[in-house]
Enzyme design. Structure first.
Site, PDB file in Angstrom:
ATOM      1  N   LYS A  74     -10.915  -6.863  -3.632  1.00  0.00           N
ATOM      2  CA  LYS A  74     -11.670  -8.112  -3.521  1.00  0.00           C
ATOM      3  C   LYS A  74     -12.232  -8.553  -4.871  1.00  0.00           C
ATOM      4  O   LYS A  74     -12.953  -9.539  -4.942  1.00  0.00           O
ATOM      5  CB  LYS A  74     -12.844  -7.923  -2.553  1.00  0.00           C
ATOM      6  CG  LYS A  74     -12.438  -7.564  -1.144  1.00  0.00           C
ATOM      7  CD  LYS A  74     -13.668  -7.473  -0.288  1.00  0.00           C
ATOM      8  CE  LYS A  74     -13.384  -6.762   1.011  1.00  0.00           C
ATOM      9  NZ  LYS A  74     -14.604  -6.226   1.610  1.00  0.00           N
ATOM     10  N   GLY A 118      -1.533  -8.345  -7.362  1.00  0.00           N
ATOM     11  CA  GLY A 118      -2.891  -8.882  -7.402  1.00  0.00           C
ATOM     12  C   GLY A 118      -3.650  -8.423  -8.642  1.00  0.00           C
ATOM     13  O   GLY A 118      -4.344  -9.211  -9.290  1.00  0.00           O
ATOM     14  N   THR A 139       2.164   0.547  -5.456  1.00  0.00           N
ATOM     15  CA  THR A 139       2.035   0.026  -4.094  1.00  0.00           C
ATOM     16  C   THR A 139       3.056   0.694  -3.177  1.00  0.00           C
ATOM     17  O   THR A 139       4.191   0.948  -3.580  1.00  0.00           O
ATOM     18  CB  THR A 139       2.202  -1.514  -3.958  1.00  0.00           C
ATOM     19  OG1 THR A 139       2.326  -1.846  -2.579  1.00  0.00           O
ATOM     20  CG2 THR A 139       3.425  -2.057  -4.648  1.00  0.00           C
ATOM     21  N   ASP A 141       4.273  -0.895  -0.885  1.00  0.00           N
ATOM     22  CA  ASP A 141       5.144  -1.993  -0.439  1.00  0.00           C
ATOM     23  C   ASP A 141       6.402  -2.118  -1.296  1.00  0.00           C
ATOM     24  O   ASP A 141       7.380  -2.737  -0.863  1.00  0.00           O
ATOM     25  CB  ASP A 141       4.389  -3.332  -0.491  1.00  0.00           C
ATOM     26  CG  ASP A 141       3.093  -3.313   0.297  1.00  0.00           C
ATOM     27  OD1 ASP A 141       2.949  -2.463   1.195  1.00  0.00           O
ATOM     28  OD2 ASP A 141       2.211  -4.147   0.007  1.00  0.00           O
ATOM     29  N   ARG A 280       6.878   1.114  24.313  1.00  0.00           N
ATOM     30  CA  ARG A 280       5.596   1.487  23.708  1.00  0.00           C
ATOM     31  C   ARG A 280       5.617   1.095  22.227  1.00  0.00           C
ATOM     32  O   ARG A 280       6.669   1.172  21.585  1.00  0.00           O
ATOM     33  CB  ARG A 280       5.341   2.994  23.792  1.00  0.00           C
ATOM     34  CG  ARG A 280       5.143   3.537  25.182  1.00  0.00           C
ATOM     35  CD  ARG A 280       3.780   3.144  25.771  1.00  0.00           C
ATOM     36  NE  ARG A 280       3.553   3.827  27.028  1.00  0.00           N
ATOM     37  CZ  ARG A 280       3.969   3.401  28.224  1.00  0.00           C
ATOM     38  NH1 ARG A 280       4.655   2.272  28.318  1.00  0.00           N
ATOM     39  NH2 ARG A 280       3.696   4.086  29.316  1.00  0.00           N
TER      40      ARG A 280
HETATM   41  O1  F6P Z   1      -0.399  -3.747  -0.151  1.00  0.00           O
HETATM   42  C1  F6P Z   1      -0.613  -2.524   0.473  1.00  0.00           C
HETATM   43  C2  F6P Z   1      -0.986  -2.712   1.914  1.00  0.00           C
HETATM   44  O2  F6P Z   1      -1.123  -1.437   2.508  1.00  0.00           O
HETATM   45  C3  F6P Z   1      -0.034  -3.578   2.732  1.00  0.00           C
HETATM   46  O3  F6P Z   1       1.138  -2.915   3.097  1.00  0.00           O
HETATM   47  C4  F6P Z   1      -0.913  -3.975   3.883  1.00  0.00           C
HETATM   48  O4  F6P Z   1      -0.464  -5.169   4.456  1.00  0.00           O
HETATM   49  C5  F6P Z   1      -2.260  -4.148   3.237  1.00  0.00           C
HETATM   50  O5  F6P Z   1      -2.228  -3.382   2.032  1.00  0.00           O
HETATM   51  C6  F6P Z   1      -3.424  -3.685   4.067  1.00  0.00           C
HETATM   52  O6  F6P Z   1      -4.596  -3.994   3.404  1.00  0.00           O
HETATM   53  P1  F6P Z   1      -6.035  -3.430   3.797  1.00  0.00           P
HETATM   54  O7  F6P Z   1      -6.126  -2.026   3.287  1.00  0.00           O
HETATM   55  O8  F6P Z   1      -6.978  -4.350   3.112  1.00  0.00           O
HETATM   56  O9  F6P Z   1      -6.122  -3.472   5.283  1.00  0.00           O
END
Ligand code: F6P
Length: 365
Positions: A74, A118, A139, A141, A280
């Site tokens: 943030k 970011g 990351t 991701d 599920r």
């Molecule tokens: O970018 C890393 C990540 O874990 C994403 O895969 C996911 O969408 C996001 O951060 C979750 O963010 P937070 O920890 O703020 O819930």
């Protein structure tokens, strides 16, 4: 160059401590530098929370998950939430001057910023103000532009694959359709890799919007073939053709306010209703971000950290270390900021997954 600062920004991932260790040890040992640890990403520079890092401080953290420096997703100094108005909306201010004051006050000759898009976006304006910056891409991701790999990704793929392996056995016992939702924001790398490694029958990623009828047909087809269960790897950012993502929450103060999550639960209901099969959903969530880094991530993180310091010492600033074709390289930070690397629809992994029978359930796929 006498003293450098190191920070970890954005969501955490396994391997952050391995980079902090590599940066600190190589800076002190190879180059005689002083290293300052900045707490909670750019927040530490906004709030003047900076502390010296010694060999002892980074000893024994190689295998530790998380970050010993803390992090924040943030704290973008150019758009920092300083309070809320009477309606509860955040008030944003540019507090970059506070960061510049901290850089001067702690006599930081350069900043090593370990983070994703970011963090690189937050760092870029300081380059324009004369701060020397080195970026290290992290990351789970794996969506940072111009690098084929970020550290943390391999570990997360391992965690998600293990989850698929575990869910497979209970799926088989109960003859169910099991949906496993993985993180990744708008990029499907994590789901694609884990789906392939875990032998998922259906893989749903954001880059290939899916047709719900095709997903149901895939489950029905397996049942008709005598397969008693179906394993569906679901990316949190996937969406139906012509539809949108499922939003879990909006974090107004964050760089990237939208938090995805819950699509697997929506799909679970829809598939059950249409196929009458028992379904599920399991959302893996933050379990994918935690734990000890894999050996591969420890090596990559260490190489990235050492390279970042070497580059600073050879006068190459304002770049992010990258991994391309198995070798380390680098790119200008401005080329990475505000961008996301997505899965190309013709990626070789998509081809390989389809060749072994996985369905993406998109148009023509
Ligand atoms: O970018 C890393 C990540 O874990 C994403 O895969 C996911 O969408 C996001 O951060 C979750 O963010 P937070 O920890 O703020 O819930």
């Amino acid at each position: 160059m006498k003293r450098i600062g190191v920070l970890t920004g954005g969501g955490d991932c396994p391997g952050l401590n391995a980079v902090i260790r590599a940066v600190t040890k190589s800076a002190i040992h190879d180059h005689g530098l002083e290293v300052m640890g900045i707490e909670d990403g750019f927040l530490g520079l906004i709030e003047e929370r900076v502390r010296p890092l010694s060999f002892a401080d980074v000893s024994n953290i190689l295998a530790q998950g998380g970050t010993v420096l803390g992090t924040s997703n943030k704290a973008n100094p150019s758009r920092y939430c300083t309070g809320y108005d009477h309606a509860g909306n955040p008030i944003f201010e540019d507090v970059s001057d506070r960061v510049m004051e901290s850089v001067a006050r702690f006599a930081l000759d350069a900043l090593v910023c370990i983070g994703g898009d970011g963090t690189m976006s937050a760092a870029a304006p300081f380059i324009a103000r004369g701060v020397k910056v080195m970026g290290v891409p992290k990351t789970i991701d794996n969506d940072v532009m111009h690098t084929e790999l970020t550290f943390g990704f391999d570990t997360a793929v391992g965690t998600a694959t293990e989850a698929l392996d575990r869910i497979r056995t209970t799926a088989a016992s109960h003859h169910r359709v099991m949906l496993v939702e993985m993180m990744g924001r708008n990029a499907g790398w994590l789901t694609l890799h884990a789906g392939l490694a875990g032998g998922a029958d259906v893989i749903l990623i954001p880059e290939i919007p899916f047709d719900l009828d095709a997903v149901c047909e895939a489950c029905d087809h397996r049942r008709a073939e005598g397969k008693s269960f179906t394993l569906v790897a679901v990316s949190e950012g996937c969406m139906p053709i012509g539809g949108g993502v499922v939003i879990d929450r909006v974090v107004h103060e964050a760089f990237d306010a939208i938090r995805l999550g819950g699509v697997s639960e929506v799909l679970c209901e829809q598939i059950a209703e249409r196929t009458r099969l028992e379904c599920r959903a399991t959302i893996l969530g933050h379990v994918q971000r935690g734990g000890t880094p894999s050996a591969f991530d420890r090596v990559l993180a260490t190489r990235f950290g050492v390279r970042a310091v070497d580059m600073l010492m050879s006068g190459q600033f304002n770049r992010m270390v990258t991994y391309v074709d198995g070798r380390l390289s680098s790119v200008r930070i401005e080329e990475v900021a505000d961008q996301q690397r997505l899965v190309p629809v013709d990626d070789p992994l998509v081809h390989a997954a389809r060749a072994v029978g996985a369905r993406f359930c998109g148009v023509g796929l």
